[in-house]
Design a protein around this motif. Sequence first.
Motif, PDB file in Angstrom:
ATOM      1  N   THR A 155       0.836  -1.207   0.000  1.00 29.58           N
ATOM      2  CA  THR A 155       0.000   0.000   0.000  1.00 29.58           C
ATOM      3  C   THR A 155       0.868   1.253   0.000  1.00 29.58           C
ATOM      4  O   THR A 155       1.965   1.268   0.536  1.00 29.58           O
ATOM      5  CB  THR A 155      -0.941   0.040   1.218  1.00 29.58           C
ATOM      6  N   LYS A 156       0.355   2.276  -0.622  1.00 29.72           N
ATOM      7  CA  LYS A 156       0.850   3.656  -0.636  1.00 29.72           C
ATOM      8  C   LYS A 156       2.212   3.843  -1.294  1.00 29.72           C
ATOM      9  O   LYS A 156       2.347   4.665  -2.186  1.00 29.72           O
ATOM     10  CB  LYS A 156       0.825   4.259   0.765  1.00 29.72           C
ATOM     11  N   GLY A 157       3.248   3.109  -0.898  1.00 26.25           N
ATOM     12  CA  GLY A 157       4.526   3.272  -1.577  1.00 26.25           C
ATOM     13  C   GLY A 157       5.713   3.084  -0.659  1.00 26.25           C
ATOM     14  O   GLY A 157       5.580   2.999   0.565  1.00 26.25           O
ATOM     15  N   ALA A 158       6.892   3.052  -1.257  1.00 26.83           N
ATOM     16  CA  ALA A 158       8.138   2.834  -0.518  1.00 26.83           C
ATOM     17  C   ALA A 158       8.698   4.158  -0.009  1.00 26.83           C
ATOM     18  O   ALA A 158       8.549   5.203  -0.638  1.00 26.83           O
ATOM     19  CB  ALA A 158       9.164   2.155  -1.415  1.00 26.83           C
ATOM     20  N   GLY A 159       9.363   4.099   1.145  1.00 22.73           N
ATOM     21  CA  GLY A 159      10.132   5.231   1.632  1.00 22.73           C
ATOM     22  C   GLY A 159       9.336   6.436   2.094  1.00 22.73           C
ATOM     23  O   GLY A 159       9.878   7.547   2.138  1.00 22.73           O
ATOM     24  N   PRO A 210       6.736  -2.109   6.938  1.00 20.61           N
ATOM     25  CA  PRO A 210       8.194  -1.959   6.797  1.00 20.61           C
ATOM     26  C   PRO A 210       8.662  -0.677   7.461  1.00 20.61           C
ATOM     27  O   PRO A 210       8.179   0.408   7.146  1.00 20.61           O
ATOM     28  CB  PRO A 210       8.392  -1.913   5.278  1.00 20.61           C
ATOM     29  N   THR A 211       9.582  -0.797   8.392  1.00 22.04           N
ATOM     30  CA  THR A 211      10.146   0.376   9.053  1.00 22.04           C
ATOM     31  C   THR A 211      11.636   0.413   8.736  1.00 22.04           C
ATOM     32  O   THR A 211      12.023   0.819   7.650  1.00 22.04           O
ATOM     33  CB  THR A 211       9.881   0.331  10.564  1.00 22.04           C
ATOM     34  N   GLU A 212      12.472  -0.002   9.676  1.00 16.29           N
ATOM     35  CA  GLU A 212      13.913  -0.032   9.427  1.00 16.29           C
ATOM     36  C   GLU A 212      14.239  -0.989   8.279  1.00 16.29           C
ATOM     37  O   GLU A 212      13.761  -2.115   8.245  1.00 16.29           O
ATOM     38  CB  GLU A 212      14.637  -0.475  10.698  1.00 16.29           C
ATOM     39  N   GLY A 213      15.055  -0.528   7.336  1.00 13.38           N
ATOM     40  CA  GLY A 213      15.391  -1.351   6.176  1.00 13.38           C
ATOM     41  C   GLY A 213      14.407  -1.211   5.043  1.00 13.38           C
ATOM     42  O   GLY A 213      14.604  -1.785   3.976  1.00 13.38           O
ATOM     43  N   GLY A 214      13.319  -0.467   5.278  1.00 16.32           N
ATOM     44  CA  GLY A 214      12.386  -0.151   4.215  1.00 16.32           C
ATOM     45  C   GLY A 214      11.590  -1.338   3.701  1.00 16.32           C
ATOM     46  O   GLY A 214      11.498  -2.389   4.342  1.00 16.32           O
ATOM     47  N   PRO A 241       7.023  10.571  -6.458  1.00 15.27           N
ATOM     48  CA  PRO A 241       8.036  11.465  -7.044  1.00 15.27           C
ATOM     49  C   PRO A 241       8.849  12.212  -5.993  1.00 15.27           C
ATOM     50  O   PRO A 241      10.073  12.344  -6.129  1.00 15.27           O
ATOM     51  CB  PRO A 241       7.201  12.426  -7.891  1.00 15.27           C
ATOM     52  N   GLU A 242       8.201  12.699  -4.929  1.00 13.20           N
ATOM     53  CA  GLU A 242       8.943  13.429  -3.902  1.00 13.20           C
ATOM     54  C   GLU A 242       9.877  12.513  -3.126  1.00 13.20           C
ATOM     55  O   GLU A 242      10.944  12.931  -2.662  1.00 13.20           O
ATOM     56  CB  GLU A 242       7.988  14.150  -2.944  1.00 13.20           C
ATOM     57  N   THR A 243       9.480  11.231  -2.992  1.00 12.53           N
ATOM     58  CA  THR A 243      10.362  10.254  -2.354  1.00 12.53           C
ATOM     59  C   THR A 243      11.580   9.999  -3.219  1.00 12.53           C
ATOM     60  O   THR A 243      12.728   9.989  -2.732  1.00 12.53           O
ATOM     61  CB  THR A 243       9.615   8.931  -2.101  1.00 12.53           C
ATOM     62  N   ARG A 244      11.355   9.800  -4.513  1.00 11.44           N
ATOM     63  CA  ARG A 244      12.459   9.575  -5.441  1.00 11.44           C
ATOM     64  C   ARG A 244      13.432  10.752  -5.416  1.00 11.44           C
ATOM     65  O   ARG A 244      14.652  10.570  -5.353  1.00 11.44           O
ATOM     66  CB  ARG A 244      11.910   9.387  -6.858  1.00 11.44           C
ATOM     67  N   ALA A 245      12.883  11.971  -5.438  1.00 10.08           N
ATOM     68  CA  ALA A 245      13.740  13.158  -5.474  1.00 10.08           C
ATOM     69  C   ALA A 245      14.558  13.296  -4.191  1.00 10.08           C
ATOM     70  O   ALA A 245      15.756  13.591  -4.224  1.00 10.08           O
ATOM     71  CB  ALA A 245      12.887  14.406  -5.691  1.00 10.08           C
ATOM     72  N   ALA A 246      13.913  13.081  -3.047  1.00  9.50           N
ATOM     73  CA  ALA A 246      14.618  13.209  -1.773  1.00  9.50           C
ATOM     74  C   ALA A 246      15.700  12.140  -1.625  1.00  9.50           C
ATOM     75  O   ALA A 246      16.817  12.420  -1.165  1.00  9.50           O
ATOM     76  CB  ALA A 246      13.629  13.120  -0.616  1.00  9.50           C
ATOM     77  N   CYS A 247      15.382  10.906  -2.015  1.00  6.77           N
ATOM     78  CA  CYS A 247      16.360   9.822  -1.907  1.00  6.77           C
ATOM     79  C   CYS A 247      17.523  10.017  -2.877  1.00  6.77           C
ATOM     80  O   CYS A 247      18.683   9.770  -2.527  1.00  6.77           O
ATOM     81  CB  CYS A 247      15.679   8.472  -2.150  1.00  6.77           C
ATOM     82  N   ASP A 248      17.225  10.479  -4.075  1.00  7.98           N
ATOM     83  CA  ASP A 248      18.295  10.736  -5.039  1.00  7.98           C
ATOM     84  C   ASP A 248      19.242  11.814  -4.524  1.00  7.98           C
ATOM     85  O   ASP A 248      20.450  11.762  -4.764  1.00  7.98           O
ATOM     86  CB  ASP A 248      17.702  11.170  -6.385  1.00  7.98           C
ATOM     87  N   ALA A 249      18.694  12.790  -3.797  1.00 10.79           N
ATOM     88  CA  ALA A 249      19.514  13.903  -3.319  1.00 10.79           C
ATOM     89  C   ALA A 249      20.579  13.467  -2.326  1.00 10.79           C
ATOM     90  O   ALA A 249      21.635  14.098  -2.226  1.00 10.79           O
ATOM     91  CB  ALA A 249      18.618  14.972  -2.690  1.00 10.79           C
ATOM     92  N   LEU A 258      13.717   4.016   5.714  1.00 10.22           N
ATOM     93  CA  LEU A 258      12.595   4.011   6.646  1.00 10.22           C
ATOM     94  C   LEU A 258      11.253   3.986   5.922  1.00 10.22           C
ATOM     95  O   LEU A 258      10.950   4.888   5.152  1.00 10.22           O
ATOM     96  CB  LEU A 258      12.679   5.229   7.555  1.00 10.22           C
ATOM     97  N   GLY A 259      10.465   2.950   6.198  1.00 12.21           N
ATOM     98  CA  GLY A 259       9.316   2.687   5.346  1.00 12.21           C
ATOM     99  C   GLY A 259       7.943   2.806   5.975  1.00 12.21           C
ATOM    100  O   GLY A 259       6.950   2.406   5.355  1.00 12.21           O
ATOM    101  N   SER A 260       7.841   3.351   7.193  1.00 10.01           N
ATOM    102  CA  SER A 260       6.506   3.508   7.788  1.00 10.01           C
ATOM    103  C   SER A 260       5.600   4.279   6.838  1.00 10.01           C
ATOM    104  O   SER A 260       6.037   5.221   6.175  1.00 10.01           O
ATOM    105  CB  SER A 260       6.597   4.256   9.117  1.00 10.01           C
ATOM    106  N   GLY A 261       4.335   3.889   6.817  1.00 13.16           N
ATOM    107  CA  GLY A 261       3.375   4.472   5.884  1.00 13.16           C
ATOM    108  C   GLY A 261       2.935   3.485   4.833  1.00 13.16           C
ATOM    109  O   GLY A 261       1.870   3.628   4.236  1.00 13.16           O
ATOM    110  N   ALA A 262       3.757   2.465   4.609  1.00 15.20           N
ATOM    111  CA  ALA A 262       3.406   1.378   3.696  1.00 15.20           C
ATOM    112  C   ALA A 262       2.993   0.154   4.507  1.00 15.20           C
ATOM    113  O   ALA A 262       3.421  -0.020   5.643  1.00 15.20           O
ATOM    114  CB  ALA A 262       4.587   1.030   2.806  1.00 15.20           C
ATOM    115  N   LEU A 263       2.181  -0.682   3.910  1.00 10.72           N
ATOM    116  CA  LEU A 263       1.837  -1.971   4.513  1.00 10.72           C
ATOM    117  C   LEU A 263       2.079  -3.051   3.481  1.00 10.72           C
ATOM    118  O   LEU A 263       1.619  -2.948   2.335  1.00 10.72           O
ATOM    119  CB  LEU A 263       0.384  -2.000   4.958  1.00 10.72           C
TER     120      LEU A 263
END
Length: 319
Positions: A155-159, A210-214, A241-249, A258-263
Amino acid sequence: MTGKLDRETLSTLVLSRTGAPNPDLLAGPAFGEDAAAIRVGDETLIASTDPISLAAERIGQLAVAVASNDVAASGGRPEFLLSTVLLPDADPDRLDTITAQLDAESERLGLTVAGGHTEVVAGLDRPLCSLTCVGLADRYVSTGGARPGDRVLLTKGAGIEATGVLATDFRDRLDLSATDLDRAVTAFDDLSVMPEAAVLAPVATGMHDPTEGGVLGGLVEMALTADVTVAVDRDAVHVRPETRAACDAVDVDPLRVLGSGALLATVDADDAEGMLETLDDEGIDAVEIGRVERGEPAVAIDYERHTEPIRDGMYALWD
């Protein structure tokens, strides 16, 4: 080194030392399992505890989400919280910020803070917030319930959690526009998995937040606890997209942060399409990202097989 203990140390020095046995403990300490299931009369109580110490700016909000997510991902309906806040000093402004966040997020999610403990502890260089959450369940769902043939849903997405933390604690490292940064900060409002867990709990064979380790770390824990291979299509894993941009940075993999928010949930193949439709009807984004197969306990992705817990890519930013 920051992060979880290795499996051998955890098994030898923690999981093997659980005090007096009790027949009402239906599911106790085990690798990959984030909550306990306890028989209380004719009902099942789900209980979990989790600390937050690294993410500073939204530590109270994160602590509520992480603790309640563990209960929800085990099939429970989170209801009560016990809050332990340990502080490096007696700064009233810091305490005010943390308790205001605890209060606001608990109220937003319909949770009650029933007690806890707060004190100043010598030797800390940042606050530590540890919450225990409890709630009743109609059906306990373990991390390790996946069966060969099951489909894997996300659900929702990674990271998502990492997105918010990067946009606050590490804002100065992100070469992003003000608009993109503001959008990334809103990830904190999307950390709870209580709605999707309630939809999936009646039919899921396994669930894990998913929390630690995503997302990748969560999948590995599901595979190892269920003694199965989880084959994953990386291209199917949704990354905002905002996750991709932040992680790429900061040069981190959005599937390893850190993956809280996904199930993550495994469901019978016959239930997968119906669950995706129901989630969509509830306004919850969800995709099928893989399947469960017989074989060595591992996650197969990108032509690699992961058989050990994943070290979170975010930890290098704090080390």
